[in-house]
Design a protein around this motif. Structure first.
Motif, short mmCIF file in Angstrom:
data_model
loop_
_atom_site.label_atom_id
_atom_site.label_comp_id
_atom_site.label_asym_id
_atom_site.label_seq_id
_atom_site.Cartn_x
_atom_site.Cartn_y
_atom_site.Cartn_z
N LEU A 12 0.84 -1.20 0.00
CA LEU A 12 0.00 0.00 0.00
C LEU A 12 0.87 1.26 0.00
O LEU A 12 0.63 2.21 -0.74
CB LEU A 12 -0.90 0.00 1.23
N GLU B 294 3.93 1.55 -1.15
CA GLU B 294 4.55 1.70 -2.47
C GLU B 294 3.56 2.30 -3.46
O GLU B 294 3.90 3.19 -4.25
CB GLU B 294 5.02 0.34 -3.00
N GLY B 295 2.32 1.80 -3.42
CA GLY B 295 1.29 2.31 -4.32
C GLY B 295 0.98 3.77 -4.05
O GLY B 295 0.85 4.58 -4.99
N LEU B 296 0.88 4.13 -2.77
CA LEU B 296 0.64 5.54 -2.43
C LEU B 296 1.81 6.39 -2.90
O LEU B 296 1.62 7.53 -3.37
CB LEU B 296 0.45 5.70 -0.91
N LEU C 44 3.63 5.89 -5.51
CA LEU C 44 3.43 6.08 -6.95
C LEU C 44 2.39 7.16 -7.21
O LEU C 44 2.58 8.03 -8.06
CB LEU C 44 2.95 4.78 -7.60
N TYR C 45 1.27 7.10 -6.47
CA TYR C 45 0.20 8.07 -6.66
C TYR C 45 0.67 9.49 -6.31
O TYR C 45 0.28 10.46 -6.96
CB TYR C 45 -1.02 7.71 -5.81
#
Lengths: 187, 187
Positions: A156, A158-160, A162-163
């Motif tokens: 999560l 890592e994804g945040l 990216l965002y």
């Protein structure tokens, strides 16, 4: 007596130039020539310290990792001497690692470029190791399957990241998602 | 009568070459020259279809997005005609989007390269839009704050995608993390 070259200092100078080029212009701009121009030295000089692009990339990633560790350590230190509840400790670590400000955004852009670079070079041995962070977080989680939950939390994060780097999320939105996730992990 | 050039076909040929170069060698290899060599056409020909690197990158990303949508549609179709429980529907969509096999890994590597490329070019207007997917997922979630929960789920998916592409996670590990997360969202 001839002036002794300070190799450590020169390496740091070139590393800083490398980071600026990677953060500002992306991975494809990270050539010996560009880094040399940014550092104000010759391409041969850069090549003396980094024989291959892999070496340069690995060094850039080591710089990013070092900066991240410093950010985490400092954030934890700011919590003070009293024992910190696990949830707050985890939140502190993750917000220190998320690209929420200018410097950490630079780091994240370099890390992203590094990932894109290593994704097509599985053999380069440049893979990042987050086992230590994973088990540290797992030890703080109450869940019966804390290892998997820690893996989910880091994914999560890592994804945040990216965002945030791609401008899809504001810092506020990213933190709201993180807090909602922590609510699930600490019911 | 002179032979009419099939522009659509030629564009598709060049696009396929672009995708192969990007997936196999990374973003920095995606130059007009490399794509032209891979497609077996002249650099001038590539330039005729893609005037700038931004245009080439945007097109590659559109191809990836098209492929992903096809994968999602096909996965949902395979579920059959009976009404699908929300959790299974979400899991089906997310596993279709995760880089769990060879073709989707190629897609993910291109998407990652695209992200790294756009992260240092916020002005290029190449940002990907996932608003539609986000609200579709949110509508399926039971949570009181379904929008934030959907954002968390997609961030987790992005992070798992990174872990899969970088070889940090096996498909099995990624699915275990996804399922544990879905357990929290569908208690």
């Amino acid at each position: 007596m001839p002036k002794k070259v300070d190799h450590q200092e020169r390496r740091a100078l070139i590393a800083a130039a490398l980071m600026r080029v990677a953060a500002a212009r992306g991975l494809e701009a990270v050539s010996l020539r560009h880094v040399a121009a940014e550092a104000g030295v010759s391409a041969g000089m850069v090549q003396h310290y980094f024989a291959t692009k892999d070496e340069m990339m690995a060094f850039a990633m080591a710089v990013v990792r070092g900066r991240s560790q410093t950010r985490v350590t400092e954030s934890i230190a700011r919590l003070g001497a009293a024992p910190t509840p696990p949830r707050l400790l985890i939140r502190t670590i993750i917000t220190a690692l998320l690209p929420l400000d200018e410097q950490s955004s630079d780091n994240a852009r370099v890390a992203l470029a590094f990932l894109a670079y290593t994704a097509v070079r599985p053999a380069a041995g440049l893979r990042e190791d987050t086992t230590e962070l994973l088990s540290f977080i797992a030890d703080l989680l109450p869940s019966p399957d804390a290892g998997t939950a820690a893996g989910g939390l880091l994914a999560l994060m890592e994804g945040l990241g990216l965002y945030l780097v791609s401008g899809k999320y504001t810092a506020e939105q990213a933190l709201a998602v993180l807090d909602a996730h922590l609510d699930k992990l600490f019911p």
